[in-house]
Design an enzyme around this catalytic site. Structure first.
Site, PDB file in Angstrom:
ATOM      1  CB  SER A  28     -28.679  28.680   8.962  1.00  0.00           C
ATOM      2  OG  SER A  28     -28.403  28.041  10.183  1.00  0.00           O
ATOM      3  CB  THR A  73     -23.321  23.336  10.659  1.00  0.00           C
ATOM      4  OG1 THR A  73     -23.955  22.385  11.509  1.00  0.00           O
ATOM      5  CG2 THR A  73     -23.652  23.047   9.206  1.00  0.00           C
ATOM      6  CE  LYS A  77     -21.194  23.555  14.719  1.00  0.00           C
ATOM      7  NZ  LYS A  77     -22.194  23.677  15.787  1.00  0.00           N
ATOM      8  CG  ASN A  98     -20.869  28.805  15.915  1.00  0.00           C
ATOM      9  OD1 ASN A  98     -20.124  29.640  16.407  1.00  0.00           O
ATOM     10  ND2 ASN A  98     -22.177  28.905  15.964  1.00  0.00           N
ATOM     11  CG  ASP A 135     -22.567  26.296  18.287  1.00  0.00           C
ATOM     12  OD1 ASP A 135     -23.567  26.788  17.726  1.00  0.00           O
ATOM     13  OD2 ASP A 135     -21.713  25.619  17.700  1.00  0.00           O
ATOM     14  CB  ALA A 161     -20.470  12.369  27.396  1.00  0.00           C
ATOM     15  N   GLY A 162     -21.274  13.508  23.966  1.00  0.00           N
ATOM     16  CA  GLY A 162     -20.672  13.689  22.639  1.00  0.00           C
ATOM     17  C   GLY A 162     -20.195  15.134  22.530  1.00  0.00           C
ATOM     18  NE  ARG A 185     -24.898   4.564  23.261  1.00  0.00           N
ATOM     19  CZ  ARG A 185     -25.248   4.701  22.005  1.00  0.00           C
ATOM     20  NH1 ARG A 185     -26.390   4.188  21.577  1.00  0.00           N
ATOM     21  NH2 ARG A 185     -24.485   5.343  21.150  1.00  0.00           N
ATOM     22  CB  THR A 186     -19.713   5.403  26.034  1.00  0.00           C
ATOM     23  OG1 THR A 186     -20.454   4.929  24.918  1.00  0.00           O
ATOM     24  CG2 THR A 186     -18.346   4.754  26.075  1.00  0.00           C
TER      25      THR A 186
HETATM   26  P1  ATR Z   1     -23.208  15.394  18.978  1.00  0.00           P
HETATM   27  O1  ATR Z   1     -22.153  16.171  18.278  1.00  0.00           O
HETATM   28  O2  ATR Z   1     -24.616  15.720  18.537  1.00  0.00           O
HETATM   29  O3  ATR Z   1     -23.067  15.444  20.461  1.00  0.00           O
HETATM   30  P2  ATR Z   1     -22.033  12.759  18.987  1.00  0.00           P
HETATM   31  O4  ATR Z   1     -20.727  13.366  19.356  1.00  0.00           O
HETATM   32  O5  ATR Z   1     -22.099  11.685  17.984  1.00  0.00           O
HETATM   33  O6  ATR Z   1     -23.045  13.878  18.481  1.00  0.00           O
HETATM   34  O7  ATR Z   1     -22.724  12.263  20.355  1.00  0.00           O
HETATM   35  C1  ATR Z   1     -23.928  11.588  20.404  1.00  0.00           C
HETATM   36  C2  ATR Z   1     -24.332  11.403  21.852  1.00  0.00           C
HETATM   37  O8  ATR Z   1     -25.603  10.739  21.925  1.00  0.00           O
HETATM   38  C3  ATR Z   1     -23.375  10.515  22.634  1.00  0.00           C
HETATM   39  O9  ATR Z   1     -23.392  10.957  23.990  1.00  0.00           O
HETATM   40  C4  ATR Z   1     -24.022   9.142  22.490  1.00  0.00           C
HETATM   41  O10 ATR Z   1     -23.644   8.213  23.477  1.00  0.00           O
HETATM   42  P3  ATR Z   1     -22.274   7.360  23.322  1.00  0.00           P
HETATM   43  O11 ATR Z   1     -21.168   8.296  23.720  1.00  0.00           O
HETATM   44  O12 ATR Z   1     -22.429   6.225  24.257  1.00  0.00           O
HETATM   45  O13 ATR Z   1     -22.199   6.942  21.886  1.00  0.00           O
HETATM   46  C5  ATR Z   1     -25.466   9.520  22.642  1.00  0.00           C
HETATM   47  N1  ATR Z   1     -26.406   8.534  22.094  1.00  0.00           N
HETATM   48  C6  ATR Z   1     -26.595   8.247  20.802  1.00  0.00           C
HETATM   49  N2  ATR Z   1     -27.574   7.318  20.665  1.00  0.00           N
HETATM   50  C7  ATR Z   1     -27.996   7.023  21.925  1.00  0.00           C
HETATM   51  C8  ATR Z   1     -28.974   6.141  22.469  1.00  0.00           C
HETATM   52  N3  ATR Z   1     -29.717   5.362  21.680  1.00  0.00           N
HETATM   53  N4  ATR Z   1     -29.132   6.116  23.800  1.00  0.00           N
HETATM   54  C9  ATR Z   1     -28.382   6.883  24.620  1.00  0.00           C
HETATM   55  N5  ATR Z   1     -27.437   7.747  24.160  1.00  0.00           N
HETATM   56  C10 ATR Z   1     -27.246   7.805  22.836  1.00  0.00           C
END
Ligand code: ATR
Length: 315
Positions: A28, A73, A77, A98, A135, A161-162, A185-186
């Site tokens: 930045s 950041t 946030k 942000n 953002d 979905a983070g 993944r979850t």
């Molecule tokens: P951010 O703020 O960047 O979104 P986060 O909230 O930690 O960071 O989210 C990370 C995302 O990447 C999540 O969707 C995570 O999946 P989970 O919810 O199952 O943890 C996903 N992620 C991280 N590593 C991964 C991998 N090796 N394969 C698939 N998804 C992954």
């Protein structure tokens, strides 16, 4: 003549900054200082490593020292939501701040609050903090401008979905896609976001799904962190889906410039773009909110590219 250092700092220079923890890899300052110079402002943009427990004091310090604004950041946030005197509709909608703008007025005067950057230094006797979120809109702007993708009536597969995936999903839903598929993944987290979208926009019931899409999609968007490290797996299950079913692919990751996801997409003939534009447009919107002027996005893009990739544009 005021004394000036090589950095062009004098006693009348105004400041803005980014706070994060960690912060040393932030691009930045390079981007914002290029934009500030192009606007001809006597401002400097700094970066500070601020621990979450010190965020309130660090913001109060900036306010007291006449800072124009602060970007926040990771991990600040969400925390900052409770620290603002005013929240812009964007911050309220996306639940995160942000960008902070310091606003001032002269106590007892008739004047309304004004951005401190538009007031003479030291003139304001009262200062408040306004928070906004640049953002979410930056995602859509980057998809449009960097990928030529129009979300309205399109079919989208969103991976992740983070925190980033949630905002991308909610923001894209506002554009009215034909169908938005969410995969994570979850799975429960993707399910929760799908429910949140339908709660916010009941008319989208039936147009938001959890799982891999059966046919082609106009866009596959990676909002997972898979791809940050070279050893990371692809962000989707290759047994369940193939990237050649997408017309265009976008990765929110910009470092490295080419993730395994983007490489697979490019090999499959998709149009591709990485997340540099998101970083750019959130920053351009912040500079414009602080200065009241359109930000020089192309100058800022070049500075970002040079800082991150060591060259003006990534091939
Ligand atoms: P951010 O703020 O960047 O979104 P986060 O909230 O930690 O960071 O989210 C990370 C995302 O990447 C999540 O969707 C995570 O999946 P989970 O919810 O199952 O943890 C996903 N992620 C991280 N590593 C991964 C991998 N090796 N394969 C698939 N998804 C992954």
């Amino acid at each position: 003549m005021p004394f000036e250092t090589k950095a062009g700092i004098s006693a009348s220079t105004r400041y803005c900054a980014v706070y994060g923890h960690p912060i040393q890899h932030s691009a930045s300052p390079a981007m914002q200082n290029a934009g500030i110079d192009a606007l001809g402002l006597d401002w400097r943009y700094l970066a500070f490593d601020v621990r979450p427990s010190e965020l309130r004091q660090a913001l109060a310090g900036a306010a007291a020292m006449g800072f124009v604004g602060v970007n926040l950041t990771v991990p600040h946030k969400l925390l900052a939501m409770d620290m603002m005197e005013v929240l812009d509709v964007s911050a309220r909608t996306w639940g995160a701040v942000n960008t902070v703008r310091f606003e001032g007025r002269i106590a007892g005067g008739e004047e309304d609050w004004r951005p401190i950057g538009e007031m003479e230094a030291g003139a304001a006797t009262e200062i408040r903090m306004a928070g906004c979120n640049t953002d979410a809109d930056a995602i859509v702007r980057s998809l449009r401008e960097d990928l030529g993708f129009e979300p309205r009536n399109s079919t989208i597969l969103l991976l992740g979905a983070g925190g980033a995936g949630r905002v991308a999903a909610l923001r894209l839903a506002v554009e009215g896609p034909e169908k938005l598929w969410l995969v994570n993944r979850t799975e429960a987290k993707a399910q929760a976001i799908a429910e949140e979208i339908v709660q916010r926009q009941p008319e989208l019931r039936g147009r938001v799904g959890v799982g891999y899409p059966p046919g082609r999609v106009d866009l596959a968007l990676n909002a997972t962190s898979a791809g940050l490290k070279p050893s990371d797996p692809l962000p989707y299950d290759r047994e369940a889906w193939a990237v050649d079913r997408a017309v265009a692919a976008y990765d929110m990751i910009y470092r490295p410039a080419m993730t395994p996801f983007l490489m697979a997409a490019r090999d499959a003939g998709c149009r591709t773009a990485n997340g540099l534009g998101m970083l750019l447009y959130q920053g351009a919107a912040a500079l414009s909110w602080w200065s009241g002027r359109p930000a020089p996005a192309e100058v800022m893009r070049r500075a970002l590219s040079e800082h991150i990739y060591g060259r003006a544009e990534h091939a």
